[in-house]
Design a protein around this motif. Structure first.
Motif: not given
Lengths: 416, 297
Positions: A220-224, A244-249, B205-206
């Motif tokens: 899950t890299t997009d937490l919209s 980290p990816t989840q924190l930033a999103s 996606l990124t």
């Protein structure tokens, strides 16, 4: 012919048995001492193991840890070694594959006195029970509460549940989250996230808060959708046990929706490269880190300074981050256990485990909180954690604010 | 109400990005009969090229290189590996693709390290507000670009000789070949198109609301597999509908997790796409729009 086949079979079986068996402890006079030794220890050398991920998803961070670890033991050897013996590190790559980790463990166990690290949740979960049966020390398996149940495991600082409970306490005590409000908990499915959720739920109950939980995976890299749900629930803060990816999103989307609430991430949720992403402003405004190990930028800790200097000379252009003090302190914990085993005259795998469990003082010169207590199996060795704020001024992006041990973290008990 | 609308729009815009990936799976399958499990790595490759090049050559030229790079790698995989398979059945090719995926992903992971590489997209973290509803600009753009891309595909497949040739080759390769259609050309076009769609999806996606390029993006691409399967293995319109359905389901189940949790348990949002896929396949075994004789493994 038949005889020869039988003889060959017997020989092969004997060889296999010999390879599987552990060496019986022997009293050694090496170095003029009177120390009992076992697997991985000779008169002149000690071999320790590290089963890490050099080809899988955590390869980059693992490489930093291997570099730091090698530099640490080179330094120890230059200073005279342990128990008059040089220490060699046997580094193996499991590629984040539990089956490979087990195979590697089986092949390494007869030749090492301890494992400084088995990196990764599923990989260490596969190795820990086997190593416990063999009485082999295992460090550096992360901070999941499930690992605390193993007598042979030494956790580098507070467990995930303790970090999360402290995060909730910190929100209430320092970040003006009022009693009666809701907080979000966004967590990875599995040991790490589950443990953090348990800690956060305990603390929320203690502090009169409502938990809005969102379970995610590393994909899950997009937490919209999660961020919208948290904003809709009007949360006053978020505890994040992810990457980290989840924190930033999460920080970016929450801020875009006007929900400027504090987000407190657990150990591995921050990476300095996030400050180059579009979420940087949101992170600088709202993101905190609650870690068991000191952040990279800590001028007050002699241990952290030593760790950073070692790394800078071993890898002048290497990526800096929380892996540097972590690898250093994992090596430091094992060094103290080995020295304890040497002093008590039992430099066997079991002797190393007994040495760190003996309740003696552990001093990491500020890399971990003071007052670590490893005498009780099943409980976190400390309730104190480091709180940092995301900042451009600090090296590696985290500015240390404080060390805290909140009331909910102190009242949390595993199995209780 | 605005919350519901926000989740619906979030889901649809995310679903459109998934449908780009799903359409790539479907196009490769129809043009060469390959289940392309390396598609996730190509999604990552496109985004990676943009991330490493945007500083030196600017964002838009980097996007062009990203699209071309992904297309070229797709064509090369087909030309150098798939065409030389001694036993060209979907099972063998699928295993070959898993191997290609491991090689590509390992190399990209090594290059990316533990960084999150920013894409340098000019829309940054900006958002569009429609009344009470907030949507990331990147997602609105993604929806627009996807609609244009699918209009282009429709035109290609129904109005150009090349596209008609591709459809003929997909329906019956040997006969199409006898009619003078060059199968090598239709196959290469299919792989190139899939690569371009993958790179476009990778870019969206990124970029915000996702933070940047990290190796996990290749795994996120697998979220498009239920969309591809439930749309029908060989149908581009099916991939679009499948993508929208999966995006919408994920967003709504996640958005209403608090209400659903007592019945469905925590984290159902991660499972929901697969549940939808299984339900659709139980009712329509060939998928929503797949042809009945499509080969499955």
């Amino acid at each position: 012919m038949k005889h020869r086949v039988r003889a060959a079979t017997l020989a092969a079986a004997a060889l296999a048995l010999a390879a599987c068996s552990t060496t019986a402890p022997t009293a050694s006079g090496g170095g003029g001492d009177d120390v009992t030794t076992g697997n991985g220890v000779t008169d002149s050398g000690i071999t320790i193991g590290m089963i890490t991920d050099l080809s899988g998803p955590f390869a980059a961070g693992a490489a930093v840890q291997v570099t730091e670890t090698q530099a640490y033991w080179d330094q120890v050897n230059a200073d005279g070694g342990i128990c008059d013996r040089d220490v060699t590190v046997d580094v193996q790559d499991h590629g984040y594959d539990p089956q490979r980790a087990v195979t590697l463990y089986r092949s390494m166990a007869p030749d090492v006195v301890a494992l400084q690290q088995v990196l990764g949740g599923p990989t260490s979960a596969a190795v820990l029970p086997l190593a416990e049966q063999d009485g082999v020390y295992v460090g550096g398996v992360g901070w999941a509460g499930s690992a605390l149940a193993y007598e042979n495991n030494q956790l580098p600082g507070a467990s995930n549940a303790i970090q999360a409970a402290n995060a909730v306490d910190y929100m209430v005590d320092e970040l003006d989250v009022p009693e009666g409000s809701s907080i979000g908990v966004v967590y990875f499915t599995g040991d790490y996230g589950g443990d953090a959720l348990a800690g956060a739920e305990h603390a929320a109950e203690e502090r009169g808060l409502e938990v809005v939980a969102q379970e995610i995976t590393s994909q899950t890299t997009d937490l919209s959708a999660q961020a919208s749900a948290l904003a809709q629930a009007d949360v006053a803060g978020v505890v994040l046990a992810a990457a980290p990816t989840q924190l930033a999103s999460l920080a970016g989307v929450l801020s875009a929706q006007g929900a400027d609430v504090p987000i407190i991430g657990m150990n591995p949720t921050f990476n300095p490269s996030l400050l180059t992403t579009p979420a940087a402003d949101a992170l600088l405004a709202n993101a905190y880190s609650m870690t068991s190990v000191s952040p990279y930028d800590n001028a007050d800790s002699a241990g952290v300074q030593a760790a950073n200097e070692l790394y800078a000379s071993a890898a002048p252009d290497g990526a800096v981050g929380w892996e540097v003090p972590l690898a250093y302190v994992q090596a430091e914990l094992l060094k103290q256990a080995l020295e304890g085993a040497c002093e008590s005259g039992d430099l066997t795998p079991e002797g190393v485990v007994a040495a760190f469990r003996d309740g003696g003082e552990v001093d990491t010169e500020g890399v971990l909180p003071d007052g670590l207590d490893y005498s009780e199996v099943g409980q976190s060795p400390t309730t104190t954690v480091f709180v940092s704020k995301v900042s451009r001024d600090a090296e590696a992006g985290l500015e240390l604010l404080d060390q805290v041990s909140g009331p909910s973290a102190e009242s949390f008990s595993y199995g209780g | 109400m605005s919350y519901f609308l926000e989740q619906v729009l979030n889901g649809l815009s995310y679903g459109l990005v998934l449908s780009l990936i799903a359409a790539g799976f479907a196009i490769v399958f129809t043009s060469t009969g390959v289940l392309n499990f390396a598609h996730g790595s190509i999604v990552l490759l496109g985004a990676y090229l943009v991330a490493v090049l945007h500083d030196t050559i600017g964002f838009w030229p980097a996007v062009l290189v990203g699209l071309l790079g992904a297309a070229v790698v797709g064509v090369l995989i087909n030309m150098l590996l798939v065409r030389h398979l001694a036993d060209p059945n979907p099972g063998t090719a699928a295993i070959l693709m898993l191997g290609v995926d491991i090689v590509l992903l390992t190399e990209l992971t090594r290059r990316i390290g533990n960084q999150v590489l920013t894409l340098g997209a000019p829309w940054g973290a900006s958002v569009v507000r429609l009344g009470d509803v907030t949507l990331p600009t990147g997602r609105v753009l993604a929806a627009g670009v996807t609609v244009v891309a699918f209009a282009g595909l429709w035109y290609l497949f129904s109005r150009t000789d090349l596209g008609v040739g591709m459809r003929a080759a997909a329906a019956d390769g040997p006969t199409a070949s006898l009619m003078g259609i060059r199968l090598s050309r239709t196959a290469a076009t299919g792989w190139a198109l899939a690569g371009i769609l993958a790179a476009v999806a990778g870019i969206f996606l990124t970029s915000f609301p996702a933070p940047g390029v990290a190796p996990t993006v290749a795994l996120s691409a697998f979220a498009a597999i239920p969309a591809w399967v439930l749309g029908g293995f060989d149908s581009v319109p099916g991939a679009v509908v499948g993508g929208l359905l999966i995006g919408l389901t994920s967003a709504l189940v996640t958005g209403y997790e608090a209400e659903l949790e007592p019945f469905l348990g925590a984290g159902f949002g991660e499972v929901a796409p697969y549940v939808v896929m299984i339900v659709v396949l139980l009712v329509r075994p060939s998928g929503l729009m797949g042809s009945k004789e499509a080969v499955r493994v």
